[in-house]
Scaffold this active site. Sequence first.
Site, PDB file in Angstrom:
ATOM      1  N   THR B 191       0.925  -1.244   0.099  1.00  0.00           N
ATOM      2  CA  THR B 191       0.332  -0.270  -0.098  1.00  0.00           C
ATOM      3  C   THR B 191       0.851   1.236   0.283  1.00  0.00           C
ATOM      4  OG1 THR B 191      -0.021  -0.596   2.628  1.00  0.00           O
ATOM      5  CG2 THR B 191      -2.245  -1.321   1.538  1.00  0.00           C
ATOM      6  N   LYS B 217       3.858  -6.530   4.343  1.00  0.00           N
ATOM      7  CA  LYS B 217       3.105  -5.168   4.103  1.00  0.00           C
ATOM      8  C   LYS B 217       3.440  -4.800   5.015  1.00  0.00           C
ATOM      9  CE  LYS B 217       0.886  -3.299   3.460  1.00  0.00           C
ATOM     10  NZ  LYS B 217      -0.922  -2.317   4.266  1.00  0.00           N
ATOM     11  N   THR B 237      -2.564  -2.634  10.330  1.00  0.00           N
ATOM     12  CA  THR B 237      -3.129  -3.802   8.771  1.00  0.00           C
ATOM     13  C   THR B 237      -1.447  -3.467   8.436  1.00  0.00           C
ATOM     14  OG1 THR B 237      -4.806  -2.838   7.958  1.00  0.00           O
ATOM     15  CG2 THR B 237      -3.542  -4.179   5.961  1.00  0.00           C
ATOM     16  N   GLU B 331       5.526   4.779   7.865  1.00  0.00           N
ATOM     17  CA  GLU B 331       5.058   4.894   7.066  1.00  0.00           C
ATOM     18  C   GLU B 331       6.370   6.246   7.530  1.00  0.00           C
ATOM     19  OE1 GLU B 331       0.706   4.708   5.800  1.00  0.00           O
ATOM     20  OE2 GLU B 331       1.012   5.437   7.483  1.00  0.00           O
ATOM     21  N   ASN B 462      -0.600  10.396   6.384  1.00  0.00           N
ATOM     22  CA  ASN B 462      -1.875  10.110   6.919  1.00  0.00           C
ATOM     23  C   ASN B 462      -3.230  11.345   7.158  1.00  0.00           C
ATOM     24  OD1 ASN B 462      -1.554   7.622   7.657  1.00  0.00           O
ATOM     25  ND2 ASN B 462       0.498   8.413   8.595  1.00  0.00           N
ATOM     26  N   SER B 467      -7.768  10.813   0.000  1.00  0.00           N
ATOM     27  CA  SER B 467      -7.670  11.857  -1.803  1.00  0.00           C
ATOM     28  C   SER B 467      -6.894  11.206  -2.450  1.00  0.00           C
ATOM     29  CB  SER B 467      -7.400  12.730  -0.747  1.00  0.00           C
ATOM     30  OG  SER B 467      -6.522  13.570   0.090  1.00  0.00           O
TER      31      SER B 467
END
Lengths: 467, 467
Positions: B191, B217, B237, B331, B462, B467
């Site tokens: 992702t 992942k 996740t 992230e 985040n 979008s």
Amino acid sequence: MSRLVFKRLSSTVTIKSTPSKAHHHQPIPSSSFPSGYLLTGLHAGVKKKAGVLDVGIILSTSERPTSAAACFTRNAFKAAPVVISEQILGENVGRARAVVVNSGCANAVTGAQGIEDAWAMAKETDVLLPANSSASSYTTSQTLVMSTGVIGQNLPISKILSAIRSQRDGNSQTLGSDFDAWERAAKAFMTTDTFPKLRARKFNINGVEYRMAGMDKGAGMIHPDMGPPALGPLHATLLGCIMTDAAISPRSLQRALTYAVERSFNSISVDGDMSTNDTILLLANGAAAEKNGIKQEEIDEETDKEAFEVFKKELTDFTIDLAKLVVRDGEGATKFVTVTVKGAPTYEDAHRIASRISTSALVKTALYGEDANWGRVLAATGSVPLSSPLHPNKVSVTFVPSDGTTALPVLVNGEPEKVDEERASEILALEDFEILVDLGGEGAEAAQYWTCDFSYEYVRINGDYRS
Amino acid sequence: MSRLVFKRLSSTVTIKSTPSKAHHHQPIPSSSFPSGYLLTGLHAGVKKKAGVLDVGIILSTSERPTSAAACFTRNAFKAAPVVISEQILGENVGRARAVVVNSGCANAVTGAQGIEDAWAMAKETDVLLPANSSASSYTTSQTLVMSTGVIGQNLPISKILSAIRSQRDGNSQTLGSDFDAWERAAKAFMTTDTFPKLRARKFNINGVEYRMAGMDKGAGMIHPDMGPPALGPLHATLLGCIMTDAAISPRSLQRALTYAVERSFNSISVDGDMSTNDTILLLANGAAAEKNGIKQEEIDEETDKEAFEVFKKELTDFTIDLAKLVVRDGEGATKFVTVTVKGAPTYEDAHRIASRISTSALVKTALYGEDANWGRVLAATGSVPLSSPLHPNKVSVTFVPSDGTTALPVLVNGEPEKVDEERASEILALEDFEILVDLGGEGAEAAQYWTCDFSYEYVRINGDYRS
């Protein structure tokens, strides 16, 4: 709200400037403050910048013994001022009539020197207290101590003691009881706060008017979990001090404060981090009765339950007001969000879920991005172990605007709604709104939490705090 | 590491660009992969961008029944693929021989339609399995399902089913067993990951060589707490899938996986948020024995404890490698930090403290700012309730560089050291280092956690995910 846009390698980052919060600090008529207190804020030099207030002093001048109650951090690494204040309260059996606070240095993890410094602050402040008939109520220092700032550095103690000593001399004395004096004391609490947090209120018990005023500070390391003295481990740097001119017994004062703190300061989160210094103090000096010439006994839960309940309610509402100010001014905060969880089996379950949502980095960054990402709210809700199982198909989530316009359900009985994204954007663009999670269970318990968003500004402030 | 500087109202913010992590993905010789598996990665159109892989298929072609084990999220809002995979594993009593995964949409909080879609993915994949003697081991679908992406949206199911169906036809078939096939499958998991996460290793049991390979992942919503199927509520996740050509009984396979996951995937944190979809799958198809012409029984803890322990150790080390890749690619992460807690009364106490430090927003922003702010480490440590009280004056904190140079003690037996700030900056400037907290207690229990820092980039990713 202005925006700055800049190119970041291949991506564009939009930095929203933090809206000004200065309007949350307003003058308060001097007549609104409780009787029998003298206060000041001083520049001792703990903070380098000239003129910035970093030492605050609060004295109760009442002839009556002043009751004192406190809630301290549950962190295992209690800072020196927490250790000695707990000891002083214990030895005086719930009495104290002065508070001294410094900002800029937490006096935490400072070993024996830290303890010595905290005692020196207390004793230097004792000297400022008027010698009156109440003095016999104290077996040790009459002063409680609070510090906030960087951990692991020693206080510049001689500077602090000089500042306190300056108040012995009529010429340099700035102690007072008007708005200016209360405001100076509130300013001395500040670290990364952007405005001083000061509030006052009046209330009536048995036909007598009392007043209550207080100040607090927060900004970062805010996720308090405080308990009454010596009730085990605690946490955050939240400092608060509330003064009333009511007369309450030490035992009942502590009970009211413990109840109020659970529903206010222990229900807010800025960053989920619990500090070594969190302290909320409450003084009740009975000066209102004194002023009115009433020979009033101290209010006690056992002898006048009704009066006690009125006081507890007033105190709880007041601490919620003060606690909300801390969230409002959270480090880098651009949003003020109320998280309400209802339909829970117990208050503790509701409180745990509200806390989890309020501390989720994903929820908080979505709030900053004004993204109605209810999936993250739900993931946070589902991650909390509860006393009885949650039924996913009974859970509803609603975004409630603060402007009185229609609420927006995004999940109803476990089924996602077709969300009007435009309407969602309108609500999320507000500074204030509410996330309402209804577990839909048979339990009717509810809890509220107040939180803010996670912004670039938070990272900036905390990625570079010590320098 | 390049830096971009821009003026932000009155303050200057320095944005460090996230270092490239591409070098963590390297080719693996095709001979290193376990026998008896066919894989592919496809573009079905769940993700809009043309050609981006979003559906992965893994088939076991072994003639022997394939054992399967799993750890699923403890979140109360389990996604549809979690619900049906748990059911399939239960009905087949620990057997399954295919896995289908999609990225881009989590199929979570999608009601009855979501369950139907997940079943459709499983059944469509079943058709691709070779009809062989092992087929009789299954009473329901032979395929486990995983999804990752946005919560609350339905899958574009017909696109996904078309993509799976494309593999029936020899002309469009891309299933294979070489590095390219494994890499395509790994890419289909991604992702916000910046590189595919694929690893392989060989090991020996009783003189036979086995192989193990897997992919995972992560990136965001990473703070897993997974348990074996139907053992109560779970969370994050994180998706991972491990394949081996060893033969292990279903019961022992599950036991080994549960142990390994606790020490790997349940010991990492990117943002402290637990997902509705976290799933780690493990297939053991016995194809190595088949290939070598050995008539080997399945390894079982009860009948061959020694062989089981070797497998468990290999699996644990392997899952730690895979778990670390997730943190490495967290992230916005610019740091990879190992948090070690030792001298604790119990493993659980050590694990809880390591987790708390690893999730503290203040610790993580300080890591980003390369600030040796051990006070925040200590505050986090002290905020954890333990099974027996912590002694602040026995606690030591050390920063350990990854380059083999001298470690830097910052707190020794509760007393702050005079820290050489230049040396501290050198260590904190490294991409990899360790924070070592020694509680100094009589207990000798230790635990490790792996975490990353909290950056502007995290907020960017985040604050604007949907979008």
